[in-house]
Design an enzyme around this catalytic site. Sequence first.
Site, PDB file in Angstrom:
ATOM      1  N   ASP A 130       0.806  -1.230   0.000  1.00  0.00           N
ATOM      2  CA  ASP A 130       0.000   0.000   0.000  1.00  0.00           C
ATOM      3  C   ASP A 130       0.838   1.278   0.000  1.00  0.00           C
ATOM      4  O   ASP A 130       0.327   2.348   0.332  1.00  0.00           O
ATOM      5  CB  ASP A 130      -0.944   0.010   1.204  1.00  0.00           C
ATOM      6  CG  ASP A 130      -0.200  -0.086   2.532  1.00  0.00           C
ATOM      7  OD1 ASP A 130       1.019  -0.354   2.537  1.00  0.00           O
ATOM      8  OD2 ASP A 130      -0.852   0.098   3.577  1.00  0.00           O
ATOM      9  N   ARG A 172      -4.600  -4.771   5.698  1.00  0.00           N
ATOM     10  CA  ARG A 172      -4.986  -3.559   6.426  1.00  0.00           C
ATOM     11  C   ARG A 172      -6.091  -2.832   5.667  1.00  0.00           C
ATOM     12  O   ARG A 172      -7.176  -3.358   5.528  1.00  0.00           O
ATOM     13  CB  ARG A 172      -3.769  -2.663   6.685  1.00  0.00           C
ATOM     14  CG  ARG A 172      -3.939  -1.719   7.858  1.00  0.00           C
ATOM     15  CD  ARG A 172      -2.670  -1.010   8.224  1.00  0.00           C
ATOM     16  NE  ARG A 172      -2.064  -0.305   7.124  1.00  0.00           N
ATOM     17  CZ  ARG A 172      -1.084   0.580   7.272  1.00  0.00           C
ATOM     18  NH1 ARG A 172      -0.596   0.844   8.466  1.00  0.00           N
ATOM     19  NH2 ARG A 172      -0.592   1.195   6.228  1.00  0.00           N
TER      20      ARG A 172
END
Length: 324
Positions: A130, A172
């Site tokens: 990410d 996440r």
Amino acid sequence: MKKIAVFTSGGDSPGMNACIRSVVRTGIFHGLEVYGIYHGYEGMIEGDIKRMYSHSVSNIVQRGGTILKSARSTEFRTPEGRKKAYDNLKALGIEGLVAIGGDGTFTGAKVFYEEYGIPTVGCPGTIDNDIYGTDYTIGFDTAVNTALEAIDKIRDTAAAHDRIFFVEVMGRDAGFIAVESGIGGGAEFVMVPETETKIDQVVKSLKNLRKTKSSSIIVVAEGHSLGSAEEIMKLVKEQIKDPSKEFKVTTLGHIQRGGKPTARDRVLASRCGMAAVEGLLQGKTNCMAGVMKMEVVYTPFADCIGKPKPLIADHIKLIDILSI
């Protein structure tokens, strides 16, 4: 620059050791003294710092986790904690840092540089993929393959018993692991935080699939707005109301963070480690060394932290096409 130090921070990821090895040996190749900081920022505050040599990183490229350990540090978030860290680095004459970790690691490094001016170059170490400024992060490929192996095994038992399985993967707030493991594992549906999914859509898809398939796999990214795989399964089950259908949930959890790194992760980690050291020697600072379109690039920490990294649109399209 004569002395540099390397540390790992935040969640561990497969390939961190390969990156540490590359940093140490690249530094030695360029005539630097290289130090390892144990337990991340906490070790920097505590002075847990040791000189590293070429043999210090022998036989670690294939190991998961991190030989330098990792820890969360609340004290480093305070000016007093960062002052202690700086004093310890200054006492050893350390002039540059290589920070291996994710956005939390880079946020700390950015603040530390702004306060004390110690040049820092980061390496993207997280399974979540990410971080803006690199096509892939260190550990992502291994995590996807770990998830894929589990999905393949779940597929066998799902098919044997005509069951619907909800498989929750890590990531996440990002759906990269879910998307790639979903495509590779032939999932019938993938639910990610980046796209809005309604329970009605999942139910409709499963009802349509029942005409041609007796079992299904739904991959759920842990950060989905509708909740965990367990919660989503219960919502779907309430609407389908078919006593002949069995619904099961498997949460893969932290097995995705461990294990031997893949070749792809080892090579990426080694490239980033070398690029970080050479970046410091070239005067780069407050940035991350990543790889985009096969080339090493340096991205400011502010962008790594602040800019969102979108999923690949073709991947989302692929899931829809291949699940029919």
